[in-house]
Scaffold this active site. Structure first.
Site, PDB file in Angstrom:
ATOM      1  CG  ASP B  49      -1.984   1.045   1.164  1.00 18.30           C
ATOM      2  OD1 ASP B  49      -1.637   2.238   1.250  1.00 18.30           O
ATOM      3  OD2 ASP B  49      -3.163   0.697   1.015  1.00 18.30           O
ATOM      4  CB  THR B  86      -0.207   7.195  -4.535  1.00 21.73           C
ATOM      5  OG1 THR B  86      -1.546   7.642  -4.372  1.00 21.73           O
ATOM      6  CG2 THR B  86       0.546   7.377  -3.242  1.00 21.73           C
ATOM      7  CB  THR B 128      -5.525  11.852  -0.663  1.00 25.21           C
ATOM      8  OG1 THR B 128      -4.261  11.592  -1.270  1.00 25.21           O
ATOM      9  CG2 THR B 128      -6.604  11.030  -1.352  1.00 25.21           C
ATOM     10  CE  LYS B 168      -9.902   6.011  -0.932  1.00 25.57           C
ATOM     11  NZ  LYS B 168      -9.141   5.020  -1.711  1.00 25.57           N
ATOM     12  CB  CYS B 197      -7.864  11.901  -5.846  1.00 22.44           C
ATOM     13  SG  CYS B 197      -8.685  10.645  -4.868  1.00 22.44           S
TER      14      CYS B 197
END
Lengths: 236, 236
Positions: B49, B86, B128, B168, B197
């Site tokens: 992650d 990310t 985020t 989400k 995002c």
């Protein structure tokens, strides 16, 4: 599981592959990214048109399909799924070319119908003229000991209209038209109905059909992919 | 073009990859399957992650991301696209490990904003907390000579609520909440707003936002993929 991806014979067509992948993600009982099925998806549109060849026009896709599955094996795929009903015509040629398992979408769909409809003996089929005349569903049903029920000629023309003038043309198809096709096959004695065409899978998903006797071929391929990968299915 | 697929660093997360693939198919000016972009999509969820690591929890994803891009190159990919904001934190490490081009989704998004908003000098960012603190957008904007405009703290909390409690969590987000975030950044002087995002990309697609000054990072990655593949873009 890591580094042992399933392979996906993608691009037949590209939008069908996206729909199938979405269903794999939705069907996997996953709490986080790391729980999902690992897949190697080769989105390859360059395979010659399958339906055109079956109509007697254009070159055979056989060599390209065999090369596609060989490339997936070389890239590290441990099995291959086919999110397409037509390419299954060449599944034995693909199987002969590789050492990994090649899942047969049509067989998976018939098996799913048998699983979902207790005591299934007569299975209806909604598909294009090309898929029907290719005979894959007829052979798969026969192997499974199930009788295949096809629409009458005038209703088959309506099936083609829903697929070509409706879904493929981007025009909304009223739920009633879809339901009438299923009802026709059930009137002819079908206890379950297989959707053997990607456009019907997309329509089926959009309309939220929740009849468990309507069995979607792309959903069946996605379900087989999750199970073959050793991942748990989400309870629906 | 045949046999020279672009590679996709997929699975970060799996649903974002599906959304990106759908956008690639939609953005390609294709009349038939054979006109579509050829892609090798490695849907690999097993990478540790990214956000957790950036928060100081868990192992680094760097080795897994580098292995991922190396595997794509070995499998035959001629470039790599990253449908994730990310993972771009590690783009230089990935580039150092392969001989093929690795597209930087953040750079593509900033470049797209400059292309779409004539005379852009101030670019807002909706992302985020993790993406903001990773600094990828700030560095990319600085390289492009653009000033990055971030939401005030209370509005950033609302951004996080839209992403986590809304998209989400599968809860509908009213269009007004999204529009208010864009309006806040424009009140602060932003001439364009980047959606950095995936959840905001999905929301943006669902809501059919047609403001050309709102620039979607997944759309930017998809557009760069089509162009890098040498395919024409569909006129939207």
């Amino acid at each position: 599981m890591h580094g042992e991806p399933g392979g996906v014979l993608g691009g037949l067509g590209p939008a069908a592959t996206v729909h199938y992948l979405r269903r794999v993600v939705e069907m996997t009982d996953a709490e986080r990214d790391q729980d999902h099925v690992e897949l190697l998806v080769w989105q390859r549109g360059s395979v010659p048109d399958r339906t055109a060849f079956l109509r007697g026009e254009g070159e055979s896709p056989e060599d390209a399909l065999v090369a596609h599955v060989v490339d997936l094996e070389r890239a590290g795929a441990t099995f291959v799924a086919i999110p397409c009903n037509t390419a299954v015509v060449w599944v034995e040629q693909m199987r002969a070319a590789v050492d990994i398992e090649v899942l047969d979408t049509v067989d998976e769909t018939v098996a799913e119908a048998i699983r979902l409809v207790p005591g299934l003996r007569r299975l209806g089929l909604l598909a294009t003229d090309g898929t029907i005349s290719a005979g894959t569903y007829a052979r798969s049903a026969e192997r499974a000991g199930v009788e295949l029920v096809l629409p009458d000629d005038d209703v088959q023309r309506e099936v083609m209209s829903v697929i070509y003038d409706g879904v493929k043309a981007g025009r909304p198809v009223p739920r009633e038209r879809f339901d009438a096709l299923v009802a026709h096959l059930k009137d002819k004695g079908a206890q379950g109905v297989a959707l053997g065409c990607t456009e019907l899978s997309v329509l089926h998903g959009e309309q939220g059909v929740d009849d468990p006797t309507v069995v979607d071929s792309i959903d069946s391929a996605a379900r087989a992919t999750v199970l073959r990968s050793g991942r748990p299915l989400r309870r629906s």
